[in-house]
Enzyme design. Structure first.
Site, PDB file in Angstrom:
ATOM      1  N   TYR A   1      15.682  46.941  46.256  1.00  9.04           N
ATOM      2  CA  TYR A   1      15.473  48.343  45.884  1.00  9.04           C
ATOM      3  C   TYR A   1      14.028  48.758  46.134  1.00  9.04           C
ATOM      4  O   TYR A   1      13.097  47.973  45.928  1.00  9.04           O
ATOM      5  CB  TYR A   1      15.797  48.542  44.396  1.00  9.04           C
ATOM      6  CG  TYR A   1      15.588  49.972  43.946  1.00  9.04           C
ATOM      7  CD1 TYR A   1      16.549  50.948  44.202  1.00  9.04           C
ATOM      8  CD2 TYR A   1      14.408  50.353  43.296  1.00  9.04           C
ATOM      9  CE1 TYR A   1      16.347  52.265  43.813  1.00  9.04           C
ATOM     10  CE2 TYR A   1      14.197  51.667  42.906  1.00  9.04           C
ATOM     11  CZ  TYR A   1      15.168  52.621  43.163  1.00  9.04           C
ATOM     12  OH  TYR A   1      14.969  53.921  42.784  1.00  9.04           O
TER      13      TYR A   1
ATOM     14  N   GLU B   1      30.430  57.277  44.054  1.00  6.63           N
ATOM     15  CA  GLU B   1      29.269  57.915  43.424  1.00  6.63           C
ATOM     16  C   GLU B   1      29.445  59.436  43.409  1.00  6.63           C
ATOM     17  O   GLU B   1      29.181  60.092  42.419  1.00  6.63           O
ATOM     18  CB  GLU B   1      28.007  57.516  44.209  1.00  6.63           C
ATOM     19  CG  GLU B   1      26.714  58.035  43.597  1.00  6.63           C
ATOM     20  CD  GLU B   1      25.472  57.551  44.366  1.00  6.63           C
ATOM     21  OE1 GLU B   1      25.629  56.928  45.438  1.00  6.63           O
ATOM     22  OE2 GLU B   1      24.361  57.818  43.882  1.00  6.63           O
TER      23      GLU B   1
ATOM     24  N   ARG C   1      22.062  60.766  52.065  1.00  6.54           N
ATOM     25  CA  ARG C   1      20.889  60.495  51.224  1.00  6.54           C
ATOM     26  C   ARG C   1      19.782  61.520  51.515  1.00  6.54           C
ATOM     27  O   ARG C   1      19.863  62.268  52.485  1.00  6.54           O
ATOM     28  CB  ARG C   1      20.376  59.076  51.515  1.00  6.54           C
ATOM     29  CG  ARG C   1      21.315  57.958  51.123  1.00  6.54           C
ATOM     30  CD  ARG C   1      21.450  57.795  49.620  1.00  6.54           C
ATOM     31  NE  ARG C   1      20.173  57.520  48.972  1.00  6.54           N
ATOM     32  CZ  ARG C   1      20.009  57.435  47.657  1.00  6.54           C
ATOM     33  NH1 ARG C   1      21.042  57.608  46.854  1.00  6.54           N
ATOM     34  NH2 ARG C   1      18.818  57.198  47.137  1.00  6.54           N
TER      35      ARG C   1
ATOM     36  N   GLN D   1      14.138  60.889  32.567  1.00  8.46           N
ATOM     37  CA  GLN D   1      15.390  61.450  33.112  1.00  8.46           C
ATOM     38  C   GLN D   1      16.052  62.332  32.050  1.00  8.46           C
ATOM     39  O   GLN D   1      15.640  62.301  30.890  1.00  8.46           O
ATOM     40  CB  GLN D   1      16.325  60.301  33.538  1.00  8.46           C
ATOM     41  CG  GLN D   1      16.626  60.335  35.013  1.00  8.46           C
ATOM     42  CD  GLN D   1      17.495  59.208  35.506  1.00  8.46           C
ATOM     43  OE1 GLN D   1      17.949  58.359  34.753  1.00  8.46           O
ATOM     44  NE2 GLN D   1      17.725  59.194  36.802  1.00  8.46           N
TER      45      GLN D   1
ATOM     46  N   TYR E   1      24.673  63.970  48.980  1.00  7.07           N
ATOM     47  CA  TYR E   1      24.100  63.706  47.647  1.00  7.07           C
ATOM     48  C   TYR E   1      24.198  64.944  46.745  1.00  7.07           C
ATOM     49  O   TYR E   1      25.307  65.337  46.398  1.00  7.07           O
ATOM     50  CB  TYR E   1      22.664  63.223  47.878  1.00  7.07           C
ATOM     51  CG  TYR E   1      22.101  62.243  46.880  1.00  7.07           C
ATOM     52  CD1 TYR E   1      22.869  61.354  46.172  1.00  7.07           C
ATOM     53  CD2 TYR E   1      20.718  62.199  46.694  1.00  7.07           C
ATOM     54  CE1 TYR E   1      22.273  60.438  45.280  1.00  7.07           C
ATOM     55  CE2 TYR E   1      20.113  61.291  45.816  1.00  7.07           C
ATOM     56  CZ  TYR E   1      20.902  60.423  45.104  1.00  7.07           C
ATOM     57  OH  TYR E   1      20.317  59.539  44.240  1.00  7.07           O
ATOM     58  N   TRP E   2      23.103  65.574  46.384  1.00  2.49           N
ATOM     59  CA  TRP E   2      23.168  66.698  45.439  1.00  2.49           C
ATOM     60  C   TRP E   2      23.168  68.056  46.150  1.00  2.49           C
ATOM     61  O   TRP E   2      22.838  69.075  45.552  1.00  2.49           O
ATOM     62  CB  TRP E   2      22.006  66.610  44.443  1.00  2.49           C
ATOM     63  CG  TRP E   2      22.098  65.399  43.558  1.00  2.49           C
ATOM     64  CD1 TRP E   2      21.476  64.205  43.750  1.00  2.49           C
ATOM     65  CD2 TRP E   2      22.869  65.238  42.341  1.00  2.49           C
ATOM     66  NE1 TRP E   2      21.806  63.318  42.738  1.00  2.49           N
ATOM     67  CE2 TRP E   2      22.654  63.925  41.865  1.00  2.49           C
ATOM     68  CE3 TRP E   2      23.724  66.091  41.617  1.00  2.49           C
ATOM     69  CZ2 TRP E   2      23.244  63.429  40.693  1.00  2.49           C
ATOM     70  CZ3 TRP E   2      24.302  65.602  40.456  1.00  2.49           C
ATOM     71  CH2 TRP E   2      24.063  64.289  40.013  1.00  2.49           C
TER      72      TRP E   2
ATOM     73  N   ASP F   1      22.275  57.163  33.521  1.00  3.68           N
ATOM     74  CA  ASP F   1      23.475  56.403  33.905  1.00  3.68           C
ATOM     75  C   ASP F   1      23.956  55.576  32.714  1.00  3.68           C
ATOM     76  O   ASP F   1      25.146  55.592  32.358  1.00  3.68           O
ATOM     77  CB  ASP F   1      23.173  55.438  35.054  1.00  3.68           C
ATOM     78  CG  ASP F   1      23.031  56.134  36.384  1.00  3.68           C
ATOM     79  OD1 ASP F   1      21.958  56.714  36.624  1.00  3.68           O
ATOM     80  OD2 ASP F   1      23.998  56.103  37.174  1.00  3.68           O
TER      81      ASP F   1
ATOM     82  N   GLY G   1      17.359  63.679  37.974  1.00  3.76           N
ATOM     83  CA  GLY G   1      18.541  62.904  38.340  1.00  3.76           C
ATOM     84  C   GLY G   1      19.270  63.526  39.530  1.00  3.76           C
ATOM     85  O   GLY G   1      20.195  62.946  40.054  1.00  3.76           O
TER      86      GLY G   1
ATOM     87  N   ASP H   1      18.133  64.348  42.692  1.00  2.10           N
ATOM     88  CA  ASP H   1      16.960  64.163  43.536  1.00  2.10           C
ATOM     89  C   ASP H   1      16.743  65.217  44.623  1.00  2.10           C
ATOM     90  O   ASP H   1      15.681  65.791  44.732  1.00  2.10           O
ATOM     91  CB  ASP H   1      17.035  62.790  44.222  1.00  2.10           C
ATOM     92  CG  ASP H   1      17.231  61.646  43.240  1.00  2.10           C
ATOM     93  OD1 ASP H   1      17.410  61.888  42.038  1.00  2.10           O
ATOM     94  OD2 ASP H   1      17.211  60.479  43.689  1.00  2.10           O
TER      95      ASP H   1
HETATM   96  C1  DGY Z   1      16.784  56.660  43.922  1.00  2.00           C
HETATM   97  O1  DGY Z   1      16.134  55.661  44.152  1.00  2.00           O
HETATM   98  O2  DGY Z   1      17.394  57.280  44.786  1.00  2.00           O
HETATM   99  C2  DGY Z   1      16.923  57.139  42.559  1.00  2.00           C
HETATM  100  O3  DGY Z   1      17.667  58.297  42.465  1.00  2.00           O
HETATM  101  C3  DGY Z   1      15.589  57.312  41.914  1.00  2.00           C
HETATM  102  O4  DGY Z   1      15.829  57.211  40.592  1.00  2.00           O
END
Ligand code: DGY
Length: 425
Positions: free
Chosen positions: A85, A394, A201, A105, A350-351, A40, A165, A167
């Protein structure tokens, strides 16, 4: 005077970076990601460079301030405590100051350094910063080639989906399913789903495996032996293509900075080895590039947009450009991270389907350099439209373009300033 759309969006993008600036580093997004993330930060530096070059260099130099002695550059630097977090430093327990995670990463840093230097208004300042960074970049890329490819195969391994990256990419499904959840997995509470809808997520089953891997590597103090013991060991097509490009850019920097003692032959050796090993990624039947699962010695079954990073690495060709064309035809906005026809496609998760501005940039810049201007333009236009119509999210739904994940996201703002926003001049 009336502001043009571009001026308005430029101003918002700058505001987002300033708002996410924590003094020397930029958080990816308030709340969801409150620390410094490796790739990032490097990509965000491209955005800073559009209006504050000194701040751009500072971003990358702060990141490298947390480099490990063996050259590894961690994926998160916990510059300051933040209870919002998970998993934080108390889980990683790497014993570093500043606290960091224990995995890495994708190595975009050298390519970002080159890009900022090439466009620098303050040339002496840029050259001095690049010169300071060169040995650190070299050490990190050497770490990849030595520690993550101990047999010299030309393919570097990632040991955790977070290292890619990307995930929850469906490319990891099979490999992750083979990771047995640790029977002694410490109980944990996710924080990400308190910031973003759970449907956007990773799933609980994925998270249990993410944490199992962290627990295992931590037990080995993230030492060099984990590459042989890892239950998840993938030659990620993105990481390998990004490293190939980074090695080329490192060699370029050595020339540009006149570093006579740079180990050019060693770097050229890495490049040749990776180029040869890229054959593993290409599926001869479809022509698409997949990641390669080193544990079972086979390509990961599901191709994703990551395969088009071959263009960023300078090894994509006309056949792959054709495949990209048909991939783009599947959704209103490109580039969907998973093909719309794929049964695993989920447009907001997400991905597993959404469009990412940074992926569009890396692939688009590579396409332009390889002469595929029309496709490069399409990716840039789509990115510009998504941001202009929906905001600095995002990621984006490739169907209706709506924003997903975190809002006022640093690297999306940076991609606007460095690349996509140039479209609406
Ligand atoms: C997360 O916490 O989701 C991140 O992608 C981990 O780096």
């Amino acid at each position: 005077m009336r502001q043009t759309t571009r001026e308005r969006l430029d101003a918002s993008a700058r505001e987002i970076l300033q708002e996410n600036d924590r003094g020397g580093y930029t958080v990816p997004a308030r709340g969801l990601y409150p620390f410094q993330w490796n790739w990032d930060s490097c990509l965000v530096a491209l955005g800073w460079a559009a209006f504050d070059e000194a701040r751009a260099w500072q971003e990358i130099e702060t990141l490298f301030g947390a480099q490990w002695d063996d050259g590894m550059l961690p994926h998160i630097v916990f510059q300051r405590p933040d209870p919002g977090y998970f998993p934080g430093p108390e889980v990683w327990r790497t014993g570093r100051t500043p606290a960091t995670s224990g995995i890495t990463q994708p190595p975009v840093a050298a390519s970002c350094v080159r890009r900022i230097l090439e466009r620098a208004r303050d040339r002496p300042g840029a050259e001095a910063a690049a010169r300071r960074l060169f040995p650190k970049l070299l050490a990190w890329q050497r770490w990849f080639h030595c520690m993550r490819d101990p047999d010299g195969s030309g393919l570097v391994a990632v040991l955790h989906p977070w290292e890619t990256g990307m995930d929850n990419s469906p490319a990891w499904d099979e490999a992750l399913a083979r990771v047995d959840v640790a029977p002694d997995l410490e109980p944990y509470t996710r924080r990400d789903t308190q910031h973003v809808a759970a449907a956007e997520r990773p799933t609980a089953a994925e998270y249990d495996r993410y944490m199992t891997l962290v627990q295992l590597y931590r037990a080995h103090h993230y030492g060099p032996e984990i590459v042989r013991q890892a239950p998840f060991r993938i030659a990620d097509v993105a990481t390998n293509c990004i490293l190939l490009r980074a090695d080329r850019d490192l060699l370029w920097l050595a020339g540009r900075l006149g570093l006579d003692d740079a180990p050019r032959a060693e770097i050229a050796g890495w490049i040749a080895r990776t180029e040869a090993a890229c054959a593993h990624f290409r599926d001869p039947a479809s022509g698409l590039w997949h990641s390669y699962d080193l544990r079972v010695d086979a390509r990961a079954p599901t191709p994703t947009h990551a395969g088009f990073l071959a263009f960023w690495a300078g090894v994509g060709g006309a056949a792959l450009a054709d495949r990209l064309e048909s991939w783009l035809a599947g959704t209103r906005y490109g580039l969907a991270s998973v093909r719309a026809e794929d049964p695993r496609f989920e447009r907001r998760r997400y991905w597993r389907g959404p469009v990412w501005a940074i992926a569009n940039f890396l692939i688009g810049a590579g396409l332009a350099e390889s002469g595929f201007d029309r496709l490069a333009d399409r990716l840039r236009k789509d990115t510009a439209e998504l941001i202009a119509e929906h905001g600095f999210f995002e990621y984006f739904d490739p169907g209706d373009g709506s924003g997903c994940g975190g809002d006022r996201f640093s690297w999306t703002a940076a991609m606007w300033l460095a690349w996509a926003g140039r479209e609406l001049a």
